[in-house]
Scaffold this motif. Structure first.
Motif, PDB file in Angstrom:
ATOM      1  N   THR A 139       0.826  -1.209   0.000  1.00 57.35           N
ATOM      2  CA  THR A 139       0.000   0.000   0.000  1.00 57.35           C
ATOM      3  C   THR A 139       0.862   1.261   0.000  1.00 57.35           C
ATOM      4  OG1 THR A 139      -0.125  -0.049   2.420  1.00 57.35           O
ATOM      5  CG2 THR A 139      -1.920  -1.124   1.211  1.00 57.35           C
ATOM      6  N   ASP A 170       0.472   5.478   1.390  1.00 58.91           N
ATOM      7  CA  ASP A 170      -0.322   6.498   2.083  1.00 58.91           C
ATOM      8  C   ASP A 170      -0.111   7.835   1.389  1.00 58.91           C
ATOM      9  OD1 ASP A 170      -1.480   5.081   4.379  1.00 58.91           O
ATOM     10  OD2 ASP A 170       0.607   4.722   4.906  1.00 58.91           O
ATOM     11  N   TRP A 195      -5.441  11.950   4.746  1.00 63.88           N
ATOM     12  CA  TRP A 195      -4.536  10.825   4.478  1.00 63.88           C
ATOM     13  C   TRP A 195      -5.361   9.591   4.146  1.00 63.88           C
ATOM     14  CZ3 TRP A 195       0.539  10.956   3.681  1.00 63.88           C
ATOM     15  CH2 TRP A 195       1.260  12.080   4.134  1.00 63.88           C
ATOM     16  N   GLN A 215      -5.056   5.454   2.632  1.00 63.83           N
ATOM     17  CA  GLN A 215      -4.188   4.330   2.270  1.00 63.83           C
ATOM     18  C   GLN A 215      -4.752   3.659   1.016  1.00 63.83           C
ATOM     19  OE1 GLN A 215      -3.882   0.638   4.791  1.00 63.83           O
ATOM     20  NE2 GLN A 215      -1.800   1.382   5.049  1.00 63.83           N
ATOM     21  N   ASN A 275      -0.639   0.224  -3.937  1.00 69.40           N
ATOM     22  CA  ASN A 275       0.480   0.926  -4.587  1.00 69.40           C
ATOM     23  C   ASN A 275       0.523   0.696  -6.101  1.00 69.40           C
ATOM     24  OD1 ASN A 275       2.822   2.583  -4.407  1.00 69.40           O
ATOM     25  ND2 ASN A 275       4.078   0.760  -4.682  1.00 69.40           N
TER      26      ASN A 275
END
Ligand SMILES: [Zn+2]
Length: 176
Positions: A90, A92, A106, A108, A111
């Motif tokens: 992942t 953030d 923020w 998550q 990726n």
């Protein structure tokens, strides 16, 4: 092309699940919507825009992560986009949204993602892998198609405070 007005949260179109674009809708008119959305995104300026943000409740998004002299080189126009693969790894990211001004959250995200979508003019299937910042943008825009905005990711307290602040600023959405 035209710059379209961007609506701000809370708004029923932003909270609703966008509907699939049907086969008969592909063509010049849908292509024009994606061109107008791209122009609106560049004018804002922003790196992504979903159709519900311009009050069109269909599954259409545009993204472009490029900046400066490169601006315009990473434009993707996606109709009926779907994430078909996402990495366990992942990332953030502190996200912002044109429909939720002055709020940073923020979030998550995966990726690396693979996305499949249809071309606005032809309906042809396309597929691409996106990483990091671009993957974040795509996942943010796809949230819009599910009726989720950044405002839904903060506490009731923070949400109330943001809405009061917007009312004070007399944002156009609250003028009615
Ligand atoms: Zn957004």
């Amino acid at each position: 092309m035209a710059v379209l007005p961007i609506i701000t949260a809370p708004h029923p179109v932003l909270s609703a699940r966008a509907r699939e674009v049907q086969p008969h809708e592909f063509g010049a008119e849908l292509e024009k919507l994606t061109s107008d959305m791209a122009e609106t995104m560049y004018a804002a300026p922003g790196v992504g825009l979903a159709a519900p943000q311009v009050e069109d409740g269909r599954r259409v998004v545009v993204i472009d992560s490029s900046s400066g002299d490169e601006r315009g080189t990473r434009l993707f126009r996606m109709v009926n986009p779907e994430i078909t693969k996402r990495s366990k790894e992942t990332i953030d990211w502190q996200e912002t949204c044109l429909s939720v001004p002055d709020l940073e959250v923020w979030v998550q995200r995966a990726n690396v993602i693979t996305v499949e979508w249809q071309d606005a003019a032809t309906g042809d299937k396309q597929s691409e892998q996106f990483e990091e910042y671009e993957a974040v943008i795509v996942q943010h825009e796809l949230d819009h198609l599910e009726g989720t905005v950044l405002l839904d990711r903060v506490s009731t307290f923070k949400r109330g405070r943001w809405i009061r602040k917007m009312k004070k600023l007399k944002a156009p959405a609250y003028a009615k």
